[in-house]
Every structure is written in structure tokens, then in C-alpha cells.
Scaffold this motif. Structure first.
Motif, PDB file in Angstrom:
ATOM      1  N   GLY A  75       0.830  -1.210   0.000  1.00  0.00           N
ATOM      2  CA  GLY A  75       0.000   0.000   0.000  1.00  0.00           C
ATOM      3  C   GLY A  75       0.858   1.250   0.000  1.00  0.00           C
ATOM      4  N   ALA A  76       1.989   1.190   0.689  1.00  0.00           N
ATOM      5  CA  ALA A  76       2.889   2.345   0.714  1.00  0.00           C
ATOM      6  C   ALA A  76       3.441   2.605  -0.677  1.00  0.00           C
ATOM      7  CB  ALA A  76       4.019   2.106   1.698  1.00  0.00           C
ATOM      8  N   TYR A  78       1.887   1.734  -3.407  1.00  0.00           N
ATOM      9  CA  TYR A  78       0.708   2.200  -4.151  1.00  0.00           C
ATOM     10  C   TYR A  78       0.509   3.701  -3.926  1.00  0.00           C
ATOM     11  CZ  TYR A  78      -3.869   1.447  -6.317  1.00  0.00           C
ATOM     12  OH  TYR A  78      -4.930   1.453  -7.173  1.00  0.00           O
ATOM     13  N   ALA A  79       0.688   4.131  -2.661  1.00  0.00           N
ATOM     14  CA  ALA A  79       0.555   5.556  -2.339  1.00  0.00           C
ATOM     15  C   ALA A  79       1.629   6.370  -3.052  1.00  0.00           C
ATOM     16  CB  ALA A  79       0.638   5.767  -0.829  1.00  0.00           C
ATOM     17  N   LEU A  82       0.532   7.145  -6.497  1.00  0.00           N
ATOM     18  CA  LEU A  82      -0.454   8.231  -6.542  1.00  0.00           C
ATOM     19  C   LEU A  82       0.114   9.548  -6.019  1.00  0.00           C
ATOM     20  CD1 LEU A  82      -3.555   6.335  -5.121  1.00  0.00           C
ATOM     21  CD2 LEU A  82      -2.974   6.719  -7.501  1.00  0.00           C
ATOM     22  N   ALA A  84       0.787  10.215  -3.015  1.00  0.00           N
ATOM     23  CA  ALA A  84      -0.115  10.551  -1.910  1.00  0.00           C
ATOM     24  C   ALA A  84       0.596  10.630  -0.563  1.00  0.00           C
ATOM     25  CB  ALA A  84      -1.235   9.519  -1.837  1.00  0.00           C
ATOM     26  N   HIS A  85       1.910  10.396  -0.519  1.00  0.00           N
ATOM     27  CA  HIS A  85       2.597  10.433   0.774  1.00  0.00           C
ATOM     28  C   HIS A  85       2.574  11.837   1.354  1.00  0.00           C
ATOM     29  CE1 HIS A  85       4.045   6.360   1.346  1.00  0.00           C
ATOM     30  NE2 HIS A  85       4.078   6.291   0.023  1.00  0.00           N
ATOM     31  N   ASN A  86       2.332  11.898   2.682  1.00  0.00           N
ATOM     32  CA  ASN A  86       2.192  13.193   3.341  1.00  0.00           C
ATOM     33  C   ASN A  86       3.511  13.956   3.356  1.00  0.00           C
ATOM     34  OD1 ASN A  86       0.222  11.304   5.427  1.00  0.00           O
ATOM     35  ND2 ASN A  86      -0.601  13.040   4.328  1.00  0.00           N
ATOM     36  N   ARG A  87       3.449  15.185   2.884  1.00  0.00           N
ATOM     37  CA  ARG A  87       4.586  16.095   2.996  1.00  0.00           C
ATOM     38  C   ARG A  87       4.067  17.384   3.609  1.00  0.00           C
ATOM     39  NH1 ARG A  87       8.187  14.823  -1.726  1.00  0.00           N
ATOM     40  NH2 ARG A  87       7.079  13.278  -2.951  1.00  0.00           N
ATOM     41  N   ASP A 108      13.168  13.576  -3.372  1.00  0.00           N
ATOM     42  CA  ASP A 108      12.694  12.269  -3.815  1.00  0.00           C
ATOM     43  C   ASP A 108      13.858  11.334  -4.151  1.00  0.00           C
ATOM     44  OD1 ASP A 108      10.147  12.984  -3.344  1.00  0.00           O
ATOM     45  OD2 ASP A 108       9.380  12.576  -5.373  1.00  0.00           O
ATOM     46  N   MET A 157       8.453   0.731  -4.612  1.00  0.00           N
ATOM     47  CA  MET A 157       8.195   2.109  -4.222  1.00  0.00           C
ATOM     48  C   MET A 157       9.166   3.047  -4.934  1.00  0.00           C
ATOM     49  SD  MET A 157       8.024   3.751  -0.405  1.00  0.00           S
ATOM     50  CE  MET A 157       7.696   2.181   0.331  1.00  0.00           C
ATOM     51  N   ALA A 178      -4.619  12.405  -4.976  1.00  0.00           N
ATOM     52  CA  ALA A 178      -5.432  11.333  -4.395  1.00  0.00           C
ATOM     53  C   ALA A 178      -6.347  11.864  -3.292  1.00  0.00           C
ATOM     54  CB  ALA A 178      -4.531  10.236  -3.853  1.00  0.00           C
ATOM     55  N   ASP A 179      -5.855  12.835  -2.515  1.00  0.00           N
ATOM     56  CA  ASP A 179      -6.689  13.375  -1.437  1.00  0.00           C
ATOM     57  C   ASP A 179      -7.905  14.105  -1.981  1.00  0.00           C
ATOM     58  OD1 ASP A 179      -5.415  13.061   1.399  1.00  0.00           O
ATOM     59  OD2 ASP A 179      -3.753  13.418   0.042  1.00  0.00           O
ATOM     60  N   GLN A 182     -10.443  11.692  -3.083  1.00  0.00           N
ATOM     61  CA  GLN A 182     -11.215  11.123  -1.985  1.00  0.00           C
ATOM     62  C   GLN A 182     -12.296  12.101  -1.529  1.00  0.00           C
ATOM     63  OE1 GLN A 182      -9.548  10.996   1.831  1.00  0.00           O
ATOM     64  NE2 GLN A 182     -10.732   9.254   2.499  1.00  0.00           N
TER      65      GLN A 182
ATOM     66  N   ALA B  17      10.420  16.809   1.938  1.00  0.00           N
ATOM     67  CA  ALA B  17      10.509  15.346   1.895  1.00  0.00           C
ATOM     68  C   ALA B  17       9.248  14.764   2.528  1.00  0.00           C
ATOM     69  CB  ALA B  17      11.733  14.871   2.654  1.00  0.00           C
ATOM     70  N   THR B 271      -6.285   0.978   0.385  1.00  0.00           N
ATOM     71  CA  THR B 271      -4.902   0.578   0.124  1.00  0.00           C
ATOM     72  C   THR B 271      -3.934   1.742   0.312  1.00  0.00           C
ATOM     73  OG1 THR B 271      -5.703  -1.025  -1.489  1.00  0.00           O
ATOM     74  CG2 THR B 271      -3.361  -0.484  -1.562  1.00  0.00           C
ATOM     75  N   TRP B 272      -4.199   2.868  -0.370  1.00  0.00           N
ATOM     76  CA  TRP B 272      -3.182   3.929  -0.267  1.00  0.00           C
ATOM     77  C   TRP B 272      -3.233   4.653   1.056  1.00  0.00           C
ATOM     78  CZ3 TRP B 272      -4.696   8.996   0.134  1.00  0.00           C
ATOM     79  CH2 TRP B 272      -5.935   9.377  -0.411  1.00  0.00           C
ATOM     80  N   GLY B 275      -1.448   2.338   3.468  1.00  0.00           N
ATOM     81  CA  GLY B 275      -0.024   2.275   3.137  1.00  0.00           C
ATOM     82  C   GLY B 275       0.721   3.498   3.609  1.00  0.00           C
ATOM     83  N   ARG B 276       0.149   4.674   3.354  1.00  0.00           N
ATOM     84  CA  ARG B 276       0.913   5.873   3.695  1.00  0.00           C
ATOM     85  C   ARG B 276       0.957   6.116   5.200  1.00  0.00           C
ATOM     86  NH1 ARG B 276      -2.315  11.312   1.797  1.00  0.00           N
ATOM     87  NH2 ARG B 276      -3.849  11.335   3.456  1.00  0.00           N
TER      88      ARG B 276
END
Lengths: 198, 425
Positions: A75-76, A78-79, A82, A84-87, A108, A157, A178-179, A182, B17, B271-272, B275-276
Motif C-alpha cells: 500500500g505504501a 501504491y501511495a 499516486l 499521496a505520501h504526506n509532505r 525524492d 516504491m 489522491a486526497d 477522496q 521530503a 490501500t493507499w 499504506g501511507r
């Protein structure tokens, strides 16, 4: 190892048009959904067995937990696909666009190196666990097999991070937010899908 | 050590980051500087994910998404809308209560604000509420749901702080109700003063009884989840699993509104989102370990103690810090980062971990509905087409009221701890 590198390069270089990437997307989709459905269903079966038949199977909990761990790490990745990881990037968005994009590109790349270190160290753990196997209590699996998720998910990833950056720099394609997606979905939920009810 | 850890962490964070990377790189950095092998950190962090209680997280996220698709959330909103119709500012109260219901199901502040704004802001404007005021209601109430059980932030806090999740759910009930009451009271008096919604009542074409009857399966959902936990049938994780199948059952068999596309998108967003968050948990565990190994929380606690030993003063500083942080950072990420640093400090001052968790989540509620940087505010502004500043002005009294409630929660631990103690947690 070199097979891996050439595969990664190949997937990267033409990730837009080639069928491999789509194949990878599909595989990833099915694997994630499959794992999620698996652990949710297994746990439900366990509840039914316990509450109704007063009976438990110890391997169910273990199997569902391993499915969950694989699901979480995939899932990480997958994020990452997208983006979608929080920054914390509100302040960076005030910068000129080129400067913003190059800063994100730089961090990155740090992320890719970080993932590489995790893959490297996890491989050492796997090697140790293969040499002196630790068997899981209920299923009797070697824990090394569960740890295979580290090289798999963190390599995937990195691939996704590079894919997002590649698309941004060379194809000028921004990943969908992605957010925001949603938020849109929850609006359609509140309004009732297509207003069919009223 | 402290300099390496926090220096690297904040530098990475400021450069944009991902939070995972900032946490992971700084934890790794300390090990590398010390010449230690960080393999042990990976094993430790793996063990944090490989745990049964944390499985409640994806299960509750999935249940929330499926409840939306099953038409459960929509019926709850209809109940709130109908029930609150007749008093001053009735539609405003309906918006606040809808946010509470929808939020406790969806678990996301911005998503709640968006959904309720789309639904009720146009209706409020029709009834003569000023545009910015209507938008300020949904943006301040949008976060309420995350403190009402079942609460995803409480699951995350429970896992990080090693506290009982069932106990934390109970601890959030009174504080969540107080926050909602503060907003409702304020809305009542402001609406009465300005005559907002004086003619709200005419819209009640459908009777309340009808709406409640139609929503019976929706209203039963929290009963199944919470009743199951507190009667001792299920653990929180199992309750979430039951909620997943309950939503599927109601959506497919009773309401017949669930679609295959909705099911697929529920799986995808689970899923996402999972995951995050869990990758941050993974990195935050390593980060927390480095903190403990270097006794950093103790050092901070001691230096605070050398300045003051007044717990009330410390609470004020901590709450201010949390609310500001909450404007910039996503809720779950914030809980994962702040808990390993602040919890040991607060327990050193004699604060109950459960009490701290409630105040932490309450600060998150305020953080993302707060001007000038709260996420909810942006969403309410883009939906209502009211300028951000005007919403911020209208939201200000509500934010002050919520801050007053949080200070009260900090000063009187019993407000949070009474229910869990009664239930024996």
C-alpha cells in the motif's frame, strides 16, 4: 541483480506506452485487493467460528496478520504511485514552480537512496533468517519469507517515485491528487450516487 | 545526538521530503553518526506493523468507505437535518450534527467538510444565512467526527502509546460531545442575534419518524460496533471487521445501493490510505526508539522542569504547539510523530496517557479547521465560493470556543477519564 536493473530501466524508460507497466499496475492492483479481502475475510471467519461455534484456529490470525503486513507495505508503494505520501509543502508552493519541482525532485532522490538502504539491510536480515530459520508459531513458516516484502515493496516504491518524477519532468504529467479524489468521492456519497433515490 | 536527530528531521521536512523519509533518514542518521548498525531498527519497526491491534486501521477505513457506498452515511445526515429543523439557526445545527455523524463514519475532516458543505451550504444560503457564516460552520465542525468513536486517530494513538483502544474510544465520548455542544450553543446565539434561519421550519415536509425509520439500519451501525466492543464480544479490530461486513450486508441486501465500482474504489482508497499511514508508523517506531535510546524526552522534560513546574502552564504551551502543528500536518502523521516525543514528557509530569491522547486528538480537530492554514477552511471556501478571509473571520468565535473546551479538557482529566474508569479500563 543485473536482470533486475535492466528490468527496472526497461520499465522506467517507456512506462507510458508499454504493456509491462500496465501489467505491473494490474498485478499490483490485484495483489493489494486480494490481500485486503483475504485478511478481512479470514478475521471474519475467525469471529464467526469463535462466537457461534466456540472454536478457534490459531493459524487464521497468523495468516491474516502476514497478509496485512504485505498489504501495508505494498500500500505504501501504491501511495507512492499516486504521489499521496504526506509532505509539509505549503511553504514550498509559494516558490517559483521550477524551484519547487527541483526541490521535490532532490528530496525524492534522497527517498530512493533511503529505500535502497532499507532493501540492502533487509536483505541481510533475510540472509540471517535463512541461515538460522525462525519458524512462525502457528503456520511453521520461515519468517524470512514474510520479510521478502521489504525488498519487493521498497524496490517497487522507488520505481513508482522515479515514475512520478519521470512523468513530471519529461512528459509534463502531474499525478492526480489522491486526497482531492477522496474528497470528491465523499461528496458524491453524501449527495447520493447520481441522485437515484430522490 | 539530539541535534543530529532533530536537525536532519526538520531539514528534510522543510525541503518537502515525505514525512516517512524525514523520520527514517534522521533515525538512520543518528545510527550512522554513532557508527552503529541500523539493522535492529528495521526488525523493531517491522514488529510494530506485524501486530493485531493495528489491523483495526485498514478495517475501519474500509468500513467507512463501504458505509458511504451503502447509503448509511447519507441517511444519518438526513436524520440530523430533519431533527434539528425547528429552532433558531436550525439548519446550522443540522450542519454541525451532520458533520459529527458523517465524520465519525468517514474518519476524515476534509472529506466531511466537503460532503456536508455540498449538501447544506446552498440550503443555508437559501434560508438567509450569510455565505461565509455557512461555510465557517462546516469547516469548524468538519473535524468533530475524528474524536467520536469509532475514531481512527484514537486507533493510531492507542497503538503508538500502547494504550487500550477500547478505553480511548470511551474517553473521547464526553470531550467530543462538549466540543459539539460548544459549536451548537454558539450557533444558536449567533443565529438568534442576527435572525439567521428564522424560517427554517417550513421545510419539514417529511416527518422525523419517517426519516428515522428509513435510517434504522444506519443508526444501528454504531450500536453494532460499540456495543460489540463494550459487551466484550469483539476487540476493536474485530468490531471494525464486523462493521465491514455489516455495511456490505446493508448496502447489498437492505438498501440495494452498493455498486461494484463503489466496492472497488473503497478497496483502492483503503490501500493507499493504509499504506501511507503505516509506513509512517514504521519510520516513527524507529525514530521513537532513537529518542528513547538517547533519553531525549527525559532531557526535554528536565529542561522544561527547570523553567516551570506548573502543569497548567505546560498544558497551555503544549496545546498551542499542537494546534499550530495541526494546521500544517495531516492528523495521523502528526499523532505518530508527536506521541513518542510528548507522551513521555507529559507522563513525567503525572499526566495520564489516555488523558493526553484525548487532548491531542482534540487539538487535531481544531488544527485542521483553523484559519489561516486549516485544510477544512480551503475546502469550505472552494465549495461555498466565499473568500477564505471572510470565513476565517466568521470561524474565529467558534475556534475560540473549541480552544476553551480543550483547555477545560486539559484542566479536568475526569472529563476524559470518567467513562473509561467506569468501564474499568
Amino acid at each position: 541483480m543485473s536482470v533486475c536493473t535492466s528490468l527496472v530501466l526497461h520499465l522506467l524508460l517507456d512506462c507510458q506506452r508499454d504493456p509491462q507497466m500496465r501489467l505491473l499496475d494490474k498485478l499490483e492492483d490485484y495483489l493489494c485487493r486480494g490481500l485486503l479481502i483475504t485478511f478481512v475475510t479470514l478475521l471474519f471467519i475467525q469471529i464467526i467460528l469463535r462466537e457461534i461455534f466456540n472454536f478457534g484456529l490459531p493459524w487464521i490470525e497468523e495468516l491474516s496478520r502476514f497478509a496485512f503486513v504485505w498489504f501495508a507495505f505494498l500500500g505504501a508503494s501504491y501511495a507512492a504511485k499516486l504521489n499521496a505520501h504526506n509532505r509539509v509543502e505549503l511553504h514550498l508552493k509559494l516558490l517559483p514552480d521550477a524551484l519547487y519541482k527541483s526541490t521535490i525532485f532532490l528530496v525524492d532522490m534522497v527517498w530512493v537512496i533511503f529505500n535502497g538502504l532499507i532493501v540492502y539491510k533487509a536483505s541481510q536480515v533475510i540472509a540471517e533468517l535463512t541461515e538460522w530459520p525462525y519458524l512462525t508459531p502457528a503456520l511453521g513458516w520461515s519468517l524470512a519469507h514474510v520479510y521478502y516484502i521489504f525488498p519487493l515493496a521498497f524496490t517497487l516504491m522507488s520505481l513508482r517515485i522515479l515514475q512520478v518524477q519521470y512523468n513530471r519532468i519529461f512528459k509534463n504529467i502531474e499525478p492526480i491528487d489522491a486526497d482531492q479524489q477522496q474528497v470528491k468521492e465523499s461528496v458524491s456519497v453524501a449527495l447520493g450516487s447520481g441522485e437515484t433515490q430522490k | 545526538m539530539m541535534l543530529t536527530l532533530f536537525g536532519l528531521f526538520f531539514a528534510m521536512l522543510l525541503l518537502g521530503a515525505p514525512i516517512v523519509v524525514a523520520l527514517g533518514v534522521s533515525a538512520m542518521g543518528v545510527y550512522v553518526v554513532n557508527g552503529d548498525d541500523f539493522t535492529s531498527l528495521i526488525v523493531l519497526a517491522y514488529n510494530a506493523i506485524d501486530s493485531f491491534p493495528i489491523m483495526a486501521l485498514p478495517s475501519f477505513i474500509l468500513a467507512g468507505a463501504l458505509m458511504g457506498d451503502a447509503g448509511i452515511a447519507r441517511r444519518l445526515i438526513l436524520v440530523a437535518e430533519t431533527a434539528a429543523g425547528k429552532s433558531h439557526g436550525g439548519l446550522g445545527s443540522a450542519a454541525i450534527i451532520s458533520c459529527l455523524f458523517f465524520g465519525s463514519v468517514s474518519g476524515s475532516g476534509p472529506a466531511t467538510t466537503a460532503a456536508i458543505s455540498m449538501l447544506l451550504v446552498p440550503a443555508m444560503i437559501d434560508k438567509g444565512y450569510p455565505r461565509p457564516y455557512a461555510a465557517s460552520l462546516t469547516s469548524t465542525a468538519g473535524g468533530l467526527g475524528i474524536i467520536i468513536p469509532p475514531s481512527i486517530p484514537m486507533v493510531i494513538y492507542g497503538v503508538t502509546a500502547n494504550e487500550s483502544i477500547s478505553g480511548l474510544f470511551l474517553a473521547g465520548v464526553v470531550p467530543g460531545t462538549l466540543l459539539a455542544l460548544a459549536l451548537l450553543t454558539l450557533n444558536y446565539f449567533r443565529s438568534r442575534k442576527h435572525g439567521y434561519g428564522a424560517n427554517d421550519s417550513e421545510s419539514n415536509a417529511v416527518s422525523l419518524r419517517q426519516v428515522v425509520w428509513d435510517a434504522k439500519w444506519s443508526l444501528m451501525a454504531p450500536l453494532v460496533i460499540l456495543g460489540g466492543i463494550y459487551s466484550g464480544f469483539f476487540t476493536p479490530t474485530e468490531a471494525a471487521i464486523v462493521a465491514v461486513f455489516y455495511s456490505l450486508f446493508v448496502g447489498v441486501v437492505i438498501h440495494r445501493e452498493s455498486t461494484f465500482a463503489g466496492f472497488k474504489s473503497a478497496l483502492e482508497s483503503t490501500t493507499w490510505l493504509t499504506g501511507r499511514v503505516l509506513i509512517i508508523l514504521f519510520a516513527a517506531t524507529a525514530f521513537g526508539r532513537v529518542l528513547v535510546e538517547n533519553q531525549i524526552p527525559n532531557a526535554i522534560a528536565e529542561s522544561i522542569l527547570s523553567l516551570t513546574d506548573n502543569l497548567y502552564l505546560i498544558w497551555v504551551v503544549v496545546i498551542a504547539f499542537l494546534i499550530v502543528l495541526g494546521m500544517f500536518m495531516e492528523t495521523l502523521a502528526m499523532i505518530l510523530i508527536v506521541t513518542p516525543i510528548l507522551l513521555p514528557i507529559m507522563t513525567a509530569f503525572g499526566v495520564d496517557p489516555m488523558h493526553f491522547g484525548v487532548v491531542l486528538v482534540a487539538c487535531c480537530v481544531i488544527g485542521f479547521s483553523t484559519p489561516p492554514l486549516g485544510e477544512n477552511m480551503f475546502i469550505a471556501s472552494s465549495i461555498s465560493r466565499a473568500p477564505l478571509e471572510t470565513i476565517a473571520v466568521k470561524a474565529f468565535p467558534a475556534v475560540l470556543a473549541m480552544i476553551a473546551v480543550v483547555l477545560m479538557l486539559a484542566a479536568f482529566p475526569k472529563l476524559s477519564l470518567f467513562l473509561p474508569e467506569l468501564a474499568g479500563y
